[in-house]
Design an enzyme around this catalytic site. Sequence first.
Site, PDB file in Angstrom:
ATOM      1  NE  ARG A  12      -2.219  -1.162   3.596  1.00 34.28           N
ATOM      2  CZ  ARG A  12      -1.814  -0.309   4.531  1.00 34.28           C
ATOM      3  NH1 ARG A  12      -2.101   0.961   4.428  1.00 34.28           N
ATOM      4  NH2 ARG A  12      -1.120  -0.731   5.583  1.00 34.28           N
ATOM      5  CG  MET A  15       9.303   3.524  -2.869  1.00 30.62           C
ATOM      6  SD  MET A  15       9.903   3.758  -4.550  1.00 30.62           S
ATOM      7  CE  MET A  15      11.142   2.477  -4.647  1.00 30.62           C
ATOM      8  CE  LYS A  38      -4.742   0.264   7.583  1.00 29.50           C
ATOM      9  NZ  LYS A  38      -5.160   1.429   6.786  1.00 29.50           N
ATOM     10  CB  THR A 100      13.394  -0.938   3.552  1.00 29.34           C
ATOM     11  OG1 THR A 100      12.197  -1.466   2.971  1.00 29.34           O
ATOM     12  CG2 THR A 100      13.094  -0.287   4.879  1.00 29.34           C
ATOM     13  CB  ALA A 125      19.537  -0.936  -4.185  1.00 27.61           C
ATOM     14  N   PRO A 126      20.252   1.387  -1.581  1.00 30.90           N
ATOM     15  CG  PRO A 126      21.970   2.281  -0.296  1.00 30.90           C
ATOM     16  CD  PRO A 126      21.690   1.256  -1.367  1.00 30.90           C
ATOM     17  CG  HIS A 155      14.250  12.381   0.903  1.00 29.80           C
ATOM     18  ND1 HIS A 155      15.598  12.605   0.985  1.00 29.80           N
ATOM     19  CD2 HIS A 155      14.094  11.322   0.074  1.00 29.80           C
ATOM     20  CE1 HIS A 155      16.237  11.717   0.233  1.00 29.80           C
ATOM     21  NE2 HIS A 155      15.343  10.923  -0.330  1.00 29.80           N
ATOM     22  CG  HIS A 156       8.616  12.110   1.062  1.00 27.85           C
ATOM     23  ND1 HIS A 156       8.187  11.372   2.136  1.00 27.85           N
ATOM     24  CD2 HIS A 156       9.488  11.310   0.399  1.00 27.85           C
ATOM     25  CE1 HIS A 156       8.739  10.183   2.104  1.00 27.85           C
ATOM     26  NE2 HIS A 156       9.547  10.112   1.064  1.00 27.85           N
ATOM     27  CE  LYS A 159      14.801   9.143   3.384  1.00 29.48           C
ATOM     28  NZ  LYS A 159      14.415   7.736   3.199  1.00 29.48           N
TER      29      LYS A 159
HETATM   30  N1  LIG Z   1      15.892   2.239  -2.548  1.00 32.39           N
HETATM   31  C1  LIG Z   1      15.166   3.156  -3.183  1.00 32.39           C
HETATM   32  O1  LIG Z   1      15.399   3.482  -4.349  1.00 32.39           O
HETATM   33  C2  LIG Z   1      14.034   3.787  -2.462  1.00 32.39           C
HETATM   34  C3  LIG Z   1      13.827   3.481  -1.169  1.00 32.39           C
HETATM   35  N2  LIG Z   1      12.792   4.022  -0.482  1.00 32.39           N
HETATM   36  C4  LIG Z   1      12.604   3.502   0.861  1.00 32.39           C
HETATM   37  O2  LIG Z   1      11.539   2.562   0.805  1.00 32.39           O
HETATM   38  C5  LIG Z   1      10.838   2.569   2.034  1.00 32.39           C
HETATM   39  C6  LIG Z   1       9.353   2.809   1.752  1.00 32.39           C
HETATM   40  O3  LIG Z   1       9.201   4.101   1.243  1.00 32.39           O
HETATM   41  P1  LIG Z   1       7.755   4.681   0.861  1.00 32.39           P
HETATM   42  O4  LIG Z   1       7.077   3.759  -0.066  1.00 32.39           O
HETATM   43  O5  LIG Z   1       7.969   6.087   0.466  1.00 32.39           O
HETATM   44  O6  LIG Z   1       7.037   4.656   2.297  1.00 32.39           O
HETATM   45  P2  LIG Z   1       5.496   4.495   2.638  1.00 32.39           P
HETATM   46  O7  LIG Z   1       5.324   4.949   4.039  1.00 32.39           O
HETATM   47  O8  LIG Z   1       4.670   5.114   1.572  1.00 32.39           O
HETATM   48  O9  LIG Z   1       5.284   2.902   2.565  1.00 32.39           O
HETATM   49  C7  LIG Z   1       5.706   2.002   3.521  1.00 32.39           C
HETATM   50  C8  LIG Z   1       4.672   0.924   3.625  1.00 32.39           C
HETATM   51  O10 LIG Z   1       5.154  -0.083   4.523  1.00 32.39           O
HETATM   52  C9  LIG Z   1       4.050  -0.446   5.337  1.00 32.39           C
HETATM   53  N3  LIG Z   1       4.443  -1.085   6.579  1.00 32.39           N
HETATM   54  C10 LIG Z   1       4.833  -0.506   7.728  1.00 32.39           C
HETATM   55  N4  LIG Z   1       5.020  -1.433   8.674  1.00 32.39           N
HETATM   56  C11 LIG Z   1       4.726  -2.617   8.098  1.00 32.39           C
HETATM   57  C12 LIG Z   1       4.699  -3.944   8.565  1.00 32.39           C
HETATM   58  N5  LIG Z   1       4.985  -4.255   9.829  1.00 32.39           N
HETATM   59  N6  LIG Z   1       4.357  -4.925   7.698  1.00 32.39           N
HETATM   60  C13 LIG Z   1       4.046  -4.640   6.434  1.00 32.39           C
HETATM   61  N7  LIG Z   1       4.029  -3.392   5.936  1.00 32.39           N
HETATM   62  C14 LIG Z   1       4.363  -2.399   6.766  1.00 32.39           C
HETATM   63  C15 LIG Z   1       3.305   0.849   5.571  1.00 32.39           C
HETATM   64  O11 LIG Z   1       1.996   0.604   6.059  1.00 32.39           O
HETATM   65  P3  LIG Z   1       1.120   1.799   6.730  1.00 32.39           P
HETATM   66  O12 LIG Z   1       0.650   2.596   5.557  1.00 32.39           O
HETATM   67  O13 LIG Z   1       0.045   1.093   7.458  1.00 32.39           O
HETATM   68  O14 LIG Z   1       2.064   2.556   7.605  1.00 32.39           O
HETATM   69  C16 LIG Z   1       3.320   1.430   4.167  1.00 32.39           C
HETATM   70  O15 LIG Z   1       2.260   0.943   3.386  1.00 32.39           O
HETATM   71  C17 LIG Z   1      11.500   3.640   2.895  1.00 32.39           C
HETATM   72  O16 LIG Z   1      12.443   3.020   3.725  1.00 32.39           O
HETATM   73  C18 LIG Z   1      12.206   4.525   1.881  1.00 32.39           C
HETATM   74  O17 LIG Z   1      13.314   5.170   2.423  1.00 32.39           O
HETATM   75  C19 LIG Z   1      11.931   4.896  -1.056  1.00 32.39           C
HETATM   76  C20 LIG Z   1      12.107   5.281  -2.353  1.00 32.39           C
HETATM   77  C21 LIG Z   1      13.188   4.761  -3.167  1.00 32.39           C
HETATM   78  O1  LIG Z   2      12.190   7.743   1.364  1.00 27.62           O
HETATM   79  C1  LIG Z   2      12.349   8.049   0.161  1.00 27.62           C
HETATM   80  O2  LIG Z   2      11.472   8.621  -0.500  1.00 27.62           O
HETATM   81  C2  LIG Z   2      13.607   7.679  -0.496  1.00 27.62           C
HETATM   82  N1  LIG Z   2      14.459   6.952   0.160  1.00 27.62           N
HETATM   83  C3  LIG Z   2      15.711   6.491  -0.300  1.00 27.62           C
HETATM   84  C4  LIG Z   2      16.806   7.071   0.548  1.00 27.62           C
HETATM   85  O3  LIG Z   2      16.671   7.100   1.783  1.00 27.62           O
HETATM   86  O4  LIG Z   2      17.837   7.479   0.008  1.00 27.62           O
HETATM   87  C5  LIG Z   2      15.895   6.677  -1.779  1.00 27.62           C
HETATM   88  C6  LIG Z   2      15.303   7.934  -2.326  1.00 27.62           C
HETATM   89  O5  LIG Z   2      16.079   8.999  -1.903  1.00 27.62           O
HETATM   90  C7  LIG Z   2      13.845   8.087  -1.893  1.00 27.62           C
END
Ligand SMILES: NC(=O)C1=CN([C@@H]2O[C@H](COP(=O)(O)OP(=O)(O)OC[C@H]3O[C@@H](n4cnc5c(N)ncnc54)[C@H](OP(=O)(O)O)[C@@H]3O)[C@@H](O)[C@H]2O)C=CC1
Ligand SMILES: O=C(O)C1=N[C@H](C(=O)O)C[C@H](O)C1
Length: 266
Positions: A12, A15, A38, A100, A125-126, A155-156, A159
């Site tokens: 949900r 990403m 959920k 993550t 992969a960060p 970032h937004h 985060k």
């Molecule tokens: N490597 C990369 O290129 C990128 C990495 N990221 C990283 O990816 C991660 C996710 O980012 P983003 O999508 O923006 O974050 P979001 O908050 O939009 O999404 C995270 C999701 O994880 C869910 N979650 C939390 N706890 C659990 C659990 N115990 N079990 C299952 N699901 C759970 C959340 O649920 P709920 O909505 O209920 O809280 C939410 O749906 C972050 O760590 C971010 O830094 C982001 C962008 C790019």
């Molecule tokens: O949380 C994000 O959105 C992102 N997280 C990653 C990070 O911590 O570097 C990758 C990207 O910057 C987006």
Amino acid sequence: MNTVKIILAGPRGKMGSEALRLIEKTENFELVGCIDRKHNGMKLKDLEGFPALDAEIYTNAEEAFQKVDADVLIDLTSPEVGYKHTRLALENGVRPVVGTTGFTKEQLVEIESLVEQKELGAVIAPNFAVGAVLMMQFSKWAAKYFPDVEIIEKHHDQKLDAPSGTAVKTSELIKEVREAKNQGHPDEKETIQGARGANDDGMRIHSIRLPGLIAHQEVIFGGTGQTLTIKHDTYHRQSFMSGVKLAVEQVQKLNVLVYGLENLLE
Ligand SMILES: NC(=O)C1=CN([C@@H]2O[C@H](COP(=O)(O)OP(=O)(O)OC[C@H]3O[C@@H](n4cnc5c(N)ncnc54)[C@H](OP(=O)(O)O)[C@@H]3O)[C@@H](O)[C@H]2O)C=CC1
Ligand SMILES: O=C(O)C1=N[C@H](C(=O)O)C[C@H](O)C1
């Protein structure tokens, strides 16, 4: 082309929902399960606004790994949860692809030793965006000539981790070549704590969090009479998906931990 059976954690999320679209449109990717907080026991296709995929949702990650026959976990959740999922995946013979961020150094070392013990591949992969990977590589190159450097990541405001995983990885790459030095005036004092940002081996990292932003980073180098700025901007989370796809494809050929997408790019 062999089918890759995937469990997605965080479907949900911002990403996770992009990753669902990637899985749906990739011919040989099959979603076999989801881990979420959920909708336990429901099928993804029964949720409004989600792709018509048959995969079952599990709120108990352990149960998901035990019940579902999967090749790869894609984790896009939050730092503590992502670490737990990564361990569980490896313990159950599933190769993790982790986007993550926010894992500690100790957690990365523990994952690496679990990977070795299980002789399974894993990718952490960060940043999955090719442009960001290049920005980090260019920064590493520049740091050889410009040891004075400040990283500004933006970032937004939803985060959870600071500095971002990308900023941490950038500083690690820079530290491989940069002569350690304390930057700024030796007598400088912060009149408001934190004004100079985080001190990482003498270089500075600044984290900006604002609504409206997605993911952006500037690496500014200073030298005599000049500065050099290396900058990357993410305008859409689709930018990460070619990297996620590559990692899912490559992780199956690995039996080591790969940390950073640059190690998979040709
Ligand atoms: N490597 C990369 O290129 C990128 C990495 N990221 C990283 O990816 C991660 C996710 O980012 P983003 O999508 O923006 O974050 P979001 O908050 O939009 O999404 C995270 C999701 O994880 C869910 N979650 C939390 N706890 C659990 C659990 N115990 N079990 C299952 N699901 C759970 C959340 O649920 P709920 O909505 O209920 O809280 C939410 O749906 C972050 O760590 C971010 O830094 C982001 C962008 C790019
Ligand atoms: O949380 C994000 O959105 C992102 N997280 C990653 C990070 O911590 O570097 C990758 C990207 O910057 C987006």
